[in-house]
Write an enzyme that holds these catalytic residues in place. Structure first.
Site, PDB file in Angstrom:
ATOM      1  N   ASP A 224     -33.526 -93.999  68.226  1.00 22.08           N
ATOM      2  CA  ASP A 224     -33.710 -94.213  69.654  1.00 22.08           C
ATOM      3  C   ASP A 224     -35.176 -94.475  69.952  1.00 22.08           C
ATOM      4  O   ASP A 224     -35.897 -95.005  69.112  1.00 22.08           O
ATOM      5  CB  ASP A 224     -33.189 -92.982  70.416  1.00 22.08           C
ATOM      6  CG  ASP A 224     -32.542 -93.339  71.732  1.00 22.08           C
ATOM      7  OD1 ASP A 224     -33.274 -93.756  72.640  1.00 22.08           O
ATOM      8  OD2 ASP A 224     -31.316 -93.199  71.862  1.00 22.08           O
ATOM      9  N   HIS A 282     -35.434 -91.765  76.830  1.00 20.11           N
ATOM     10  CA  HIS A 282     -34.026 -91.909  76.444  1.00 20.11           C
ATOM     11  C   HIS A 282     -33.696 -91.111  75.188  1.00 20.11           C
ATOM     12  O   HIS A 282     -32.674 -90.414  75.123  1.00 20.11           O
ATOM     13  CB  HIS A 282     -33.750 -93.399  76.226  1.00 20.11           C
ATOM     14  CG  HIS A 282     -32.327 -93.763  76.008  1.00 20.11           C
ATOM     15  ND1 HIS A 282     -31.780 -93.909  74.749  1.00 20.11           N
ATOM     16  CD2 HIS A 282     -31.347 -94.054  76.882  1.00 20.11           C
ATOM     17  CE1 HIS A 282     -30.512 -94.261  74.866  1.00 20.11           C
ATOM     18  NE2 HIS A 282     -30.214 -94.370  76.147  1.00 20.11           N
ATOM     19  N   SER A 459     -24.562 -94.355  76.331  1.00 21.84           N
ATOM     20  CA  SER A 459     -25.596 -93.655  75.567  1.00 21.84           C
ATOM     21  C   SER A 459     -25.368 -92.153  75.566  1.00 21.84           C
ATOM     22  O   SER A 459     -25.669 -91.465  74.598  1.00 21.84           O
ATOM     23  CB  SER A 459     -26.983 -93.921  76.154  1.00 21.84           C
ATOM     24  OG  SER A 459     -27.552 -95.086  75.665  1.00 21.84           O
TER      25      SER A 459
END
Length: 690
Positions: A224, A282, A459
C-alpha cells in the site's frame, strides 16, 4: 506511455478529499474509499471529487474513498472510557480431561467401556502418556457416556485419542468434552463503532472466529502507501520495505530501501487533480483493519488480533505506483528472491492488495502472484470501486487471486463496488453514511500525530478477508490458497447467499492441525467422472473437497502441474469437466460459471478446426465454440439465432461465431466466420445478411 499503480479501494469521509490510486504518472479519479475526521469515529461524507486526468494514463487506484459533508454513522463519545465498561470473559481452556463416547450398546458393562477408551489411549498416545479413566461423570440425553480421565489432554492429544476411539467397532461416535465461555469480545473503546465486526450491527461474525483463532503466528503483508507510527500498530509491525523505484513518486529522495514509512500521497492543485488533495494515510488505515492492536482497552480492534503486519510501500505521490514495483513487492513479500533486494526474513502468510488498475493482468503481475501462491501464500485483492465488471480490472482479473467486493451495512453489494464473475466474496466495505473506522494520521501532507478516521470502499473490505485468511492459516499453516478460496466461498452466507464473508464458519471449517491438510478424496458422480476420464494421471489430484454449487449442484477442483480443472455435477447434466485454463473454460468462468451458462452438459470436445462445450441452465442450452481464427464465443442454441444457426448446419454452415449475441439499432445480432451476420427482432424473427 507510463504505467503506474495507485491505491484501489478506499473512499475517505470528512476531512480528506476523494482520490483513487491509479497506474498513472499524473492522474487522479473519484475514489470510493471514504475518510472521516481524524480523532473520532465519525461517518463518511456523501460525495467525492470529480476526477481530472492531466495526461492519457492508466490509473492504478486504491479502493477507498474520501467524501465531504460527513454525517455521523453513530454517535461517538468525545473520549473513550479509561477502562472497559464491561468485563471481558477469559478464553476457555483448550485442554480437557473428559471425552464423550456413544457406544452402539449403551448397556454394555462400564469396565468394557473403560477398556475401549484406555486401549485407544495407549495406541494413540503411547503407553507412557496414555491416561486412564477415572470415573464416569454422567450419561447424556443421547445415552452417550461422559468419561473423566486422570490427566488433561491438549488439543493434539484429544484429536488422536478421539480418532482411535472412533475406530473401535463398538463405538458409534466419540468427541472431546470441552469447557465453553462467552464469545470473546475485545475491550477496545472504539470496537462498538466498528459495525463491520459485529453481526448485530450489520457486520459479519468475527467474534465467532475469534473464539477459535486470532491469527497468532501469522503475517499479513500490506502492499500500500506504507505505514505511519501509531500505538495501535507499532508493536505489530515487522521490518518491511519501500519498493518504489521512482524518486518522482517516492517523496523520500531515494529508491528502494528498508523504510516503508508513508511519506504522504498529497498533491498540490493541478498535480493529480484540479484541487489540492491531502494525504490519505491509506496503508495505515488498511493495516489497522487487518491486524490493529486489540484488547488493550483503547482504540480499535483488528480482524486478526494475533497477526503481525508486514508493511510494503508500493504507492507514493498521488497514490500511484508502478506495476513492476508492485509485482516485485508481491514476490518479496512471499519470501521469494528479488534481484538486488535483501531476503525477506518474515515472509507473509497472506498478501493484501487494496489497489487496482484497468486492463488485463499482464505476465509480470501474474508471474509474481503465481510465485506467491506456489509458496502457499494466498493473495487477496480488492475488486475496485467503479461499479463495473471487475473482469476488466487488474489484479482482480489475475488468476490465483481471492477477489473481494464490498457490501454495505445491510449485506447488499455496495453501490460503488465492482462486481462480476471474478469476485469471490463480499466483505463489509462501508458507505458514506456507514464508513469504517481505523487507524490514520493527523497530518494533512507529511505525517503528524496518530489518530483514527473513517474510510469506505473495497480497500476496507479486503483486509477483513485477509484477516480471516490469517486466522484460517493459524489453524492450518500448510493450507493451500486454492483450499482457502474454496472455504471462503463455500461458507459464505448472508442476504447475498454465496457471496457474504462468514469469518466464523470459514475459520471453523479449517481443521486445527498445524500440519499439511490430509489428502482430499473424490467420490460419487464427480469421483466417477474423474476416474473414468484419466484420474490423477491426466487431471491431477483433488485440491478441495466436494462443495455446493448453485441451484443444488456440486463441484470439486483438481490440479496437475499448476493446471486446474473443475468437475461440476447437477441432477440434470450429471458430472462433466470444465478445463479452467482453456479459452472455452475462461469464457465459462467469465460468464459467471454455473450461474451464467448453467452446468456443463458435456466435456470440452475437440473437432476439426476447434473445440466446443455444451451447458444447460434449465431449458436453456448454450454452446461455447473456439477456433484459432474466431476465438471463443457462445451460441444460445435454444434461442432464435442459435436455432437458425443449427438448422443452417452449425459451424459448417454459417461458420464459427466471431461474436456473442449483441444489440444494435434495436436488433439482436451475432456474427459468424463465413461472413454471415444474423439479425433478430420480435416482429421479423431471424434473417441474415452477408
Amino acid at each position: 506511455m507510463k504505467t503506474l499503480f495507485s491505491r484501489c479501494c478506499t473512499m475517505p469521509a470528512a476531512r480528506h478529499s476523494s482520490r483513487r490510486a491509479g497506474l498513472a504518472d499524473d492522474s487522479s479519479r473519484g475514489d470510493h474509499d471514504a475518510a472521516a475526521t481524524a480523532g473520532a469515529p465519525a461517518a463518511a461524507a456523501s460525495s467525492s471529487l470529480s476526477s481530472v486526468l492531466r495526461r492519457s494514463v492508466l490509473p492504478i487506484a486504491v479502493t477507498a474513498a474520501l467524501a465531504f459533508s460527513a454525517q455521523p454513522a453513530v454517535a461517538a463519545p468525545e473520549s473513550g472510557p479509561d477502562s472497559p465498561a464491561s468485563t471481558v470473559p477469559n478464553d476457555p481452556p483448550t485442554e480437557s480431561d473428559r471425552v464423550i463416547v456413544k457406544f452402539h450398546d449403551p448397556a454394555a458393562a462400564e469396565t468394557t467401556k473403560e477398556k475401549v477408551v484406555e486401549e485407544a489411549a495407549e495406541n494413540a498416545l503411547s503407553e507412557t502418556k496414555a491416561p486412564e479413566v477415572s470415573e464416569k461423570v454422567k450419561s447424556t440425553a443421547a445415552q452417550a457416556d461422559v468419561l473423566e480421565l486422570d490427566r488433561e489432554l491438549d488439543e493434539a492429544e484429544q484429536k488422536k485419542l478421539v480418532a482411535e476411539i472412533q475406530a473401535d467397532p463398538a463405538v458409534e461416535y466419540a468427541e472431546a468434552d470441552r469447557l465453553a465461555s462467552s464469545s470473546w469480545m475485545p475491550n477496545d473503546v472504539y470496537t462498538p463503532y466498528q459495525w463491520t465486526l459485529l453481526p448485530a450491527q450489520g457486520g459479519v461474525n468475527f467474534p465467532g472466529a475469534w473464539d477459535v483463532s486470532r491469527g497468532n503466528g501469522q503475517t499479513i503483508a500490506v502492499l500500500d502507501t506504507g505505514i505511519t507510527s501509531h500505538p495501535e500498530l507499532n508493536s505489530k509491525v515487522l521490518p518491511g520495505r519501500d519498493f518504489i523505484n521512482d524518486t518522482a513518486l517516492s517523496r523520500d529522495g531515494d529508491l528502494r530501501d528498508a523504510n516503508p514509512q508513508d511519506q504522504g500521497d498529497w498533491s498540490a492543485a493541478g498535480e493529480c487533480s484540479a484541487a489540492a488533495r491531502p494525504s490519505s494515510w491509506h496503508g495505515t488505515h488498511v493495516a489497522g483493519l487487518a491486524a490493529g492492536v486489540t484488547n488493550n482497552g483503547a482504540g480499535i480492534s483488528g480482524a486478526a488480533p494475533g497477526a503481525k503486519i508486514l508493511p510494503v510501500r508500493v504507492l507514493g505521490k498521488c497514490t500511484n505506483g508502478w506495476v513492476s514495483d508492485i509485482a516485485d513487492a508481491v514476490t518479496w513479500s512471499a519470501g521469494a528472491a528479488v534481484a538486488k533486494q535483501p531476503a525477506n526474513k518474515n515472509p507473509a502468510s497472506v498478501i493484501n492488495m487494496s489497489l487496482n488498475y484497468p486492463g488485463e493482468c499482464g505476465a509480470t503481475m501474474q508471474n509474481a502472484i503465481n510465485s506467491a501462491v506456489n509458496r502457499r501464500v494466498p493473495v487477496v485483492v480488492a475488486a475496485g470501486n467503479s461499479a463495473v465488471n471487475a473482469g476488466g480490472t487488474a489484479p482482480a482479473n489475475c488468476a490465483n487471486t481471492i477477489v473481494v467486493g464490498a457490501s454495505d451495512n445491510a449485506g447488499n453489494t455496495a453501490s460503488y463496488s465492482n462486481t462480476g464473475a471474478v469476485v469471490d466474496v463480499l466483505a463489509p466495505g462501508g458507505t458514506a453514511q456507514f464508513p469504517m473506522l481505523s487507524t490514520v494520521n493527523g497530518g494533512t501532507t507529511t505525517p503528524g500525530a496518530a489518530t483514527y478516521g473513517n474510510l469506505y470502499g473495497t480497500s476496507m473490505a479486503t483486509p477483513l478477508v485477509s484477516g480471516t485468511v490469517a486466522m484460517m492459516k493459524q489453524r492450518d499453516p500448510a493450507i493451500t490458497p486454492a483450499r482457502v478460496e474454496q472455504i471462503l466461498k463455500s461458507t459464505a452466507s448472508g442476504r447475498l447467499g454465496s457471496l457474504n464473508l462468514n469469518p466464523s464458519a470459514a475459520v471453523r471449517t479449517v481443521a486445527s492441525t498445524g500440519q499439511a491438510q490430509a489428502s482430499y478424496t473424490a467420490t460419487g458422480g464427480i469421483g466417477a467422472k474423474w476416474r473414468s476420464t484419466g484420474g490423477a494421471a491426466k487431471w491431477g489430484n483433488p485440491v478441495t473437497n466436494e462443495a455446493n454449487a448453485a441451484n443444488g449442484g456440486r463441484y470439486q477442483e483438481f490440479v496437475k502441474n499448476g493446471r486446474k480443472i473443475t468437475i461440476y455435477w447437477s441432477s440434470a447434466t450429471g458430472a462433466n469437466i470444465v478445463e479452467n485454463a482453456t479459452l472455452i473454460g475462461k469464457k465459462f468462468i467469465a460468464a459467471g460459471r454455473e450461474r451464467g451458462y448453467g452446468f456443463p452438459a458435456s466435456g470440452e470436445a475437440r473437432v476439426n478446426g476447434g473445440s466446443y462445450q455444451l451447458y444447460r441452465n434449465g431449458s436453456s442450452v448454450t454452446k461455447t465454440l473456439w477456433s484459432a481464427s474466431s476465438g471463443a464465443h457462445a451460441v444460445k442454441e435454444t434461442g432464435a439465432i442459435g436455432g437458425a444457426w443449427k438448422r443452417a448446419g452449425l459451424e459448417r454452415g454459417w461458420g464459427w461465431p466471431t461474436t456473442d449475441e449483441y444489440t444494435s439499432n434495436g436488433e439482436v445480432r451475432q456474427q459468424f466466420s463465413h461472413g454471415v451476420t444474423a439479425h433478430w427482432t420480435s416482429k421479423r424473427g431471424v434473417w441474415t445478411t452477408r
